[in-house]
Design a protein around this motif. Structure first.
Motif, PDB file in Angstrom:
ATOM      1  N   HIS A  92       0.837  -1.206   0.000  1.00 15.90           N
ATOM      2  CA  HIS A  92       0.000   0.000   0.000  1.00 15.90           C
ATOM      3  C   HIS A  92       0.867   1.250   0.000  1.00 15.90           C
ATOM      4  O   HIS A  92       0.607   2.202  -0.745  1.00 15.90           O
ATOM      5  N   GLU A 129       1.271   4.430  -2.815  1.00 14.66           N
ATOM      6  CA  GLU A 129       1.286   5.845  -2.440  1.00 14.66           C
ATOM      7  C   GLU A 129       2.548   6.535  -2.946  1.00 14.66           C
ATOM      8  O   GLU A 129       2.494   7.646  -3.498  1.00 14.66           O
ATOM      9  N   GLU A 186      -1.622   9.923 -10.087  1.00 15.89           N
ATOM     10  CA  GLU A 186      -2.000   8.557  -9.751  1.00 15.89           C
ATOM     11  C   GLU A 186      -1.843   7.675 -10.993  1.00 15.89           C
ATOM     12  O   GLU A 186      -2.265   8.059 -12.080  1.00 15.89           O
ATOM     13  N   ASP A 190      -7.689  -2.042  -2.027  1.00 16.22           N
ATOM     14  CA  ASP A 190      -7.929  -0.922  -1.120  1.00 16.22           C
ATOM     15  C   ASP A 190      -7.283   0.357  -1.642  1.00 16.22           C
ATOM     16  O   ASP A 190      -7.867   1.447  -1.542  1.00 16.22           O
ATOM     17  N   ALA A 191      -6.078   0.235  -2.197  1.00 14.86           N
ATOM     18  CA  ALA A 191      -5.394   1.408  -2.751  1.00 14.86           C
ATOM     19  C   ALA A 191      -6.195   2.010  -3.894  1.00 14.86           C
ATOM     20  O   ALA A 191      -6.313   3.241  -4.009  1.00 14.86           O
ATOM     21  N   ALA A 195      -9.462   1.721  -4.274  1.00 16.76           N
ATOM     22  CA  ALA A 195     -10.682   2.278  -3.696  1.00 16.76           C
ATOM     23  C   ALA A 195     -10.419   3.651  -3.083  1.00 16.76           C
ATOM     24  O   ALA A 195     -11.314   4.510  -3.070  1.00 16.76           O
ATOM     25  N   LYS A 196      -9.205   3.877  -2.599  1.00 15.54           N
ATOM     26  CA  LYS A 196      -8.845   5.161  -2.000  1.00 15.54           C
ATOM     27  C   LYS A 196      -8.370   6.179  -3.033  1.00 15.54           C
ATOM     28  O   LYS A 196      -8.000   7.299  -2.675  1.00 15.54           O
ATOM     29  N   GLY A 197      -8.357   5.799  -4.317  1.00 16.67           N
ATOM     30  CA  GLY A 197      -7.977   6.730  -5.371  1.00 16.67           C
ATOM     31  C   GLY A 197      -6.492   6.857  -5.607  1.00 16.67           C
ATOM     32  O   GLY A 197      -6.058   7.763  -6.327  1.00 16.67           O
ATOM     33  N   LEU A 198      -5.686   5.955  -5.037  1.00 14.44           N
ATOM     34  CA  LEU A 198      -4.242   6.008  -5.254  1.00 14.44           C
ATOM     35  C   LEU A 198      -3.855   5.483  -6.629  1.00 14.44           C
ATOM     36  O   LEU A 198      -2.753   5.723  -7.112  1.00 14.44           O
TER      37      LEU A 198
END
Length: 285
Positions: free
Chosen positions: A84, A88, A97, A130-131, A133-136
């Motif tokens: 993760h 980032e 991104e 998850d990354a 989903a968080k927009g990364l």
């Protein structure tokens, strides 16, 4: 400038990351760019941002996570926290991104992973999901040099990748081809969600391409070179929608783009796979 065509992806493995290559790619309509955190000695993202940051918005950019700097140059790790953080860092270093982040060669850490390999792979996939989903990153996938070890480790309850990248082309063994097909089926991926890589097995100038004539796989071989025919065949071994190919010369990239109008004889491809399978099983051809 040609219209965009995402069937050819400019791969930056072993590339010098020169600006002229990226401008040349755009002129040819190649608007997909593939790199990795560990390319160019773990400096690929920073070099791209410094030398061609203004060009990157014109590309769809994919990168990979899974390798990290270590004492001996690099180490592989599927720890979800590190993965993760790597996504980032990729976004930070690129200045944007990524459109796609691949889990890079997960089999590297899973060969010795039994009996917990399934959990390790599921947790790594969840970290990338998850990354996204968080927009990364916009989406995530799996890039595997040797997909065979993954076949028995897929958890149907874990997040599924959007894209699978595997080796493609005439130098890929039947075991890898069959494993790729099995993964595509297990993850329910269509052709448009599968990428090929290393279509020349490392080099388009290797002696093997002077000894064989891949034009036998084409319906009309009169206008294409052996290298072009080998590249065209790579889209069918296994069946992929896009192929990532590395070069530092825009002229070579243009030669490959020109192959996209060619047609492969599917029956010859299937016969070739049958011969590969027979040979692997020790049967006479």
């Amino acid at each position: 400038m040609r219209g965009a065509d995402t069937r050819v992806v400019l791969g930056l493995h072993r590339s010098r990351h020169e600006r002229r290559l990226l401008t040349g790619a755009l002129d040819l309509g190649v608007t997909a760019l593939d790199t990795s955190t560990n390319y160019l000695g773990f400096r690929s993202h920073r070099i791209l941002a410094r030398t061609a940051g203004d060009l990157l918005p014109k590309f769809t950019v994919s990168t990979k996570v899974g390798y990290f700097p270590g004492r001996n140059g690099g180490e592989h790790c599927l720890d979800p926290v590190r993965l993760h953080a790597a996504v980032e860092q990729a976004a930070e270093e690129l200045g944007r991104e990524p459109d796609l982040v691949f889990l890079h060669n997960p089999e590297h850490s899973l060969r010795e992973g039994a009996p917990h390999g399934r959990d390790v792979l599921a947790q790594a996939c969840t970290a990338l999901d998850d990354a996204a989903a968080k927009g990364l990153c916009a989406a995530w996938g799996v890039a595997s040099w040797d997909p065979s070890p993954l076949l028995n480790l897929i958890d149907p309850t874990a997040p599924r990748p959007s894209v699978l990248m595997v080796r493609a082309g005439l130098l890929v063994g039947v075991g890898t081809l069959d494993a790729a097909d099995a993964l595509i089926k297990a993850w329910d991926l269509g052709d448009s969600a599968v990428w090929g890589m290393s279509p020349f097995g490392g080099s388009a100038s290797a002696p093997v391409w002077a000894r064989i004539d891949p034009r036998v796989f084409l319906r009309d071989s009169s206008r294409l070179s052996r290298v072009q025919a080998a590249f065209q065949a790579a889209y069918h071994l296994p069946r992929v929608d896009s192929v990532a190919v590395g070069t530092d010369e825009p002229a070579h990239l243009g030669e490959l783009v020109d192959t996209l109008t060619g047609e492969v004889e599917e029956r010859t491809i299937q016969e070739y796979r049958r011969l590969l399978r027979d040979r692997s099983q020790g049967q006479p051809a």
